[in-house]
Scaffold this motif. Sequence first.
Motif, PDB file in Angstrom:
ATOM      1  N   SER A  70       0.627  -0.809   0.093  1.00  0.00           N
ATOM      2  CA  SER A  70      -0.373   0.256  -0.025  1.00  0.00           C
ATOM      3  C   SER A  70       1.265   0.882   0.062  1.00  0.00           C
ATOM      4  N   GLN A  71       0.234   2.152  -0.189  1.00  0.00           N
ATOM      5  CA  GLN A  71       1.002   3.610  -0.218  1.00  0.00           C
ATOM      6  C   GLN A  71       1.383   4.256   0.574  1.00  0.00           C
ATOM      7  N   GLU A  72       1.070   3.610   1.912  1.00  0.00           N
ATOM      8  CA  GLU A  72       0.684   4.453   3.089  1.00  0.00           C
ATOM      9  C   GLU A  72       1.869   3.404   3.737  1.00  0.00           C
ATOM     10  N   LEU A  73       1.893   2.186   3.694  1.00  0.00           N
ATOM     11  CA  LEU A  73       2.972   1.266   4.596  1.00  0.00           C
ATOM     12  C   LEU A  73       4.242   1.759   3.639  1.00  0.00           C
ATOM     13  N   ALA A  74       4.471   1.991   2.560  1.00  0.00           N
ATOM     14  CA  ALA A  74       5.584   2.397   1.584  1.00  0.00           C
ATOM     15  C   ALA A  74       5.880   3.866   2.046  1.00  0.00           C
ATOM     16  N   ALA A  75       5.487   5.217   2.460  1.00  0.00           N
ATOM     17  CA  ALA A  75       5.492   6.169   3.117  1.00  0.00           C
ATOM     18  C   ALA A  75       6.206   5.128   4.403  1.00  0.00           C
ATOM     19  N   GLN A  76       5.720   4.605   5.358  1.00  0.00           N
ATOM     20  CA  GLN A  76       5.850   4.303   6.943  1.00  0.00           C
ATOM     21  C   GLN A  76       7.274   4.222   6.076  1.00  0.00           C
ATOM     22  N   LEU A  77       6.964   3.303   5.704  1.00  0.00           N
ATOM     23  CA  LEU A  77       8.945   2.526   4.984  1.00  0.00           C
ATOM     24  C   LEU A  77      10.304   3.210   5.333  1.00  0.00           C
ATOM     25  N   THR A  78       9.368   4.106   4.257  1.00  0.00           N
ATOM     26  CA  THR A  78      10.539   5.185   3.289  1.00  0.00           C
ATOM     27  C   THR A  78      11.016   5.615   5.175  1.00  0.00           C
ATOM     28  N   ASN A  79       9.938   6.490   5.942  1.00  0.00           N
ATOM     29  CA  ASN A  79      10.316   7.320   6.869  1.00  0.00           C
ATOM     30  C   ASN A  79      10.498   6.851   8.017  1.00  0.00           C
ATOM     31  N   VAL A  80      10.395   5.185   8.034  1.00  0.00           N
ATOM     32  CA  VAL A  80      11.843   4.502   9.448  1.00  0.00           C
ATOM     33  C   VAL A  80      12.874   4.122   8.501  1.00  0.00           C
ATOM     34  N   ILE A  81      13.222   3.673   7.326  1.00  0.00           N
ATOM     35  CA  ILE A  81      14.735   3.897   7.440  1.00  0.00           C
ATOM     36  C   ILE A  81      15.103   4.956   6.456  1.00  0.00           C
ATOM     37  N   ARG A  82      15.055   6.248   5.737  1.00  0.00           N
ATOM     38  CA  ARG A  82      16.002   7.210   4.936  1.00  0.00           C
ATOM     39  C   ARG A  82      16.870   7.757   6.066  1.00  0.00           C
ATOM     40  N   PRO A  83      16.509   8.243   7.543  1.00  0.00           N
ATOM     41  CA  PRO A  83      17.608   8.310   8.799  1.00  0.00           C
ATOM     42  C   PRO A  83      18.587   6.933   8.546  1.00  0.00           C
ATOM     43  N   TRP A  84      17.954   6.071   8.491  1.00  0.00           N
ATOM     44  CA  TRP A  84      19.690   5.029   8.797  1.00  0.00           C
ATOM     45  C   TRP A  84      20.521   5.363   7.621  1.00  0.00           C
ATOM     46  N   ALA A  85      19.886   5.405   6.601  1.00  0.00           N
ATOM     47  CA  ALA A  85      20.211   5.467   4.546  1.00  0.00           C
ATOM     48  C   ALA A  85      21.550   6.542   4.611  1.00  0.00           C
ATOM     49  N   LYS A  86      20.919   8.058   6.057  1.00  0.00           N
ATOM     50  CA  LYS A  86      21.643   8.907   5.483  1.00  0.00           C
ATOM     51  C   LYS A  86      22.644   8.639   6.088  1.00  0.00           C
ATOM     52  N   LEU A  87      23.064   7.818   7.449  1.00  0.00           N
ATOM     53  CA  LEU A  87      24.011   7.557   7.879  1.00  0.00           C
ATOM     54  C   LEU A  87      25.064   7.512   7.268  1.00  0.00           C
ATOM     55  N   LEU A  88      24.262   6.387   6.265  1.00  0.00           N
ATOM     56  CA  LEU A  88      25.992   6.333   5.359  1.00  0.00           C
ATOM     57  C   LEU A  88      25.847   6.821   3.751  1.00  0.00           C
ATOM     58  N   GLU A  89      25.182   7.721   3.972  1.00  0.00           N
ATOM     59  CA  GLU A  89      24.989   8.469   2.660  1.00  0.00           C
ATOM     60  C   GLU A  89      24.216   8.088   0.989  1.00  0.00           C
ATOM     61  N   LEU A  90      23.381   7.371   1.916  1.00  0.00           N
ATOM     62  CA  LEU A  90      22.211   6.322   0.952  1.00  0.00           C
ATOM     63  C   LEU A  90      21.408   7.367   0.302  1.00  0.00           C
ATOM     64  N   ASN A  91      20.652   7.313  -0.706  1.00  0.00           N
ATOM     65  CA  ASN A  91      19.295   8.476  -0.495  1.00  0.00           C
ATOM     66  C   ASN A  91      18.231   7.187  -1.309  1.00  0.00           C
ATOM     67  N   VAL A  92      17.228   8.008   0.114  1.00  0.00           N
ATOM     68  CA  VAL A  92      15.511   6.711  -0.064  1.00  0.00           C
ATOM     69  C   VAL A  92      14.720   7.761  -1.288  1.00  0.00           C
ATOM     70  N   LEU A  93      13.926   6.839  -2.205  1.00  0.00           N
ATOM     71  CA  LEU A  93      12.730   7.665  -2.646  1.00  0.00           C
ATOM     72  C   LEU A  93      11.615   6.886  -2.742  1.00  0.00           C
ATOM     73  N   SER A  94      10.738   7.182  -2.378  1.00  0.00           N
ATOM     74  CA  SER A  94       9.692   6.577  -2.014  1.00  0.00           C
ATOM     75  C   SER A  94       8.705   6.590  -3.955  1.00  0.00           C
ATOM     76  N   LEU A  95       8.130   5.980  -4.042  1.00  0.00           N
ATOM     77  CA  LEU A  95       7.251   4.922  -5.819  1.00  0.00           C
ATOM     78  C   LEU A  95       6.056   4.892  -5.565  1.00  0.00           C
ATOM     79  N   ILE A  96       5.258   5.828  -4.947  1.00  0.00           N
ATOM     80  CA  ILE A  96       3.669   5.342  -5.074  1.00  0.00           C
ATOM     81  C   ILE A  96       2.727   6.097  -5.864  1.00  0.00           C
TER      82      ILE A  96
END
Length: 252
Positions: A70-96
Motif C-alpha cells: 500500500s501507499q501508506e506502508l511504502a511511505a511509512q517504510l521510507t520514513n523509517v529507513i531514510r534516517p539510517w540510509a542518510k548515515l551512510l550517505e545513501l538516498n531513499v526514494l518512495s514511488l507510490i
Amino acid sequence: MNPKFENYFKEQGFEALTPIQAEVAPLLAQEKSVLGLAPTGSGKTLAYALPLLEQLLPKDGTQLLILAPSQELAAQLTNVIRPWAKLLELNVLSLIGGANVKRQIEKLKKRPEVVIGTPGRLLNLINDKKLKLHKLEAIVIDEADELLGEAETLADCREIITHAPRTAAVSFFSATKAPILSELHRWFGIEPTVIDVRQVDHTRGQVEHYLLEVPQRKRVDALRRLAQLDDFCALVFFKQTAELNDAYEKLK
C-alpha cells in the motif's frame, strides 16, 4: 553492525536486537534469500534494512528495491529507513501510486540507492524505462502474505523480479504464514531460508486477541458501542474506502 548504526541505535533508545533482527542479519549479510516471519511491531523493517544498507555503494544507482502492498506502508517504510540510509550517505526514494509521477521521474534521475514502492507504480516506471534495476543487489517483499496473496500483485511482483539481475537476493517478510509463502519456489524459483520467531518473540509483551462476530449491517453500531466504553481507544482497518467513509460519516 556498522559503527554509525550502533551509535544511532543507542540514540533511538534501543538496547538490543529483537529476535528477528538478530537471526536475519547474518544471512542477509551473506546475500542469502530469507523468509522472515515475526509479529507486528517486532522490528522487521530494521531487520532487513540495516544489513542490506551496509552492502550498498553511494552514488552507484539503485541497488535495493523494497515492495510494499500500500501507499501508506511504502511511505511509512521510507520514513523509517531514510534516517539510517542518510548515515551512510545513501538516498531513499518512495514511488507510490497517487503521487505526481513526473516529480518521481525527476527524482529518479538522481539515481537513489534505495527505492521503496508499490508494485503497480514500480512496474509502470520500469516498463517506461525510467526505473532501471540492472544494479540491484537485493529485493525485499514486505507484508508478503498480502502482496503475494492477490493474483494481480503476485503477477506484478514476479514481473518486477524478471527485470533484476539473477544474482539479486530476494527476501520476504510477513507477520503471517499465509499458504502462498509455502509456494515461493513454485512462483519465484527461490528456496529462501525460513526464519520464524513468532513463538519466541516477546518484545510486545502479553497480547490478548478477541473476536466479535457482527453482521455487516451492524458493524458501525458495534463500533459506536465500543467507543462508549471507558478508556477505550481503537485503530480500525477497512478493506474498502467506501466502507471507511460510510462508517466515518455515521460515527461523526
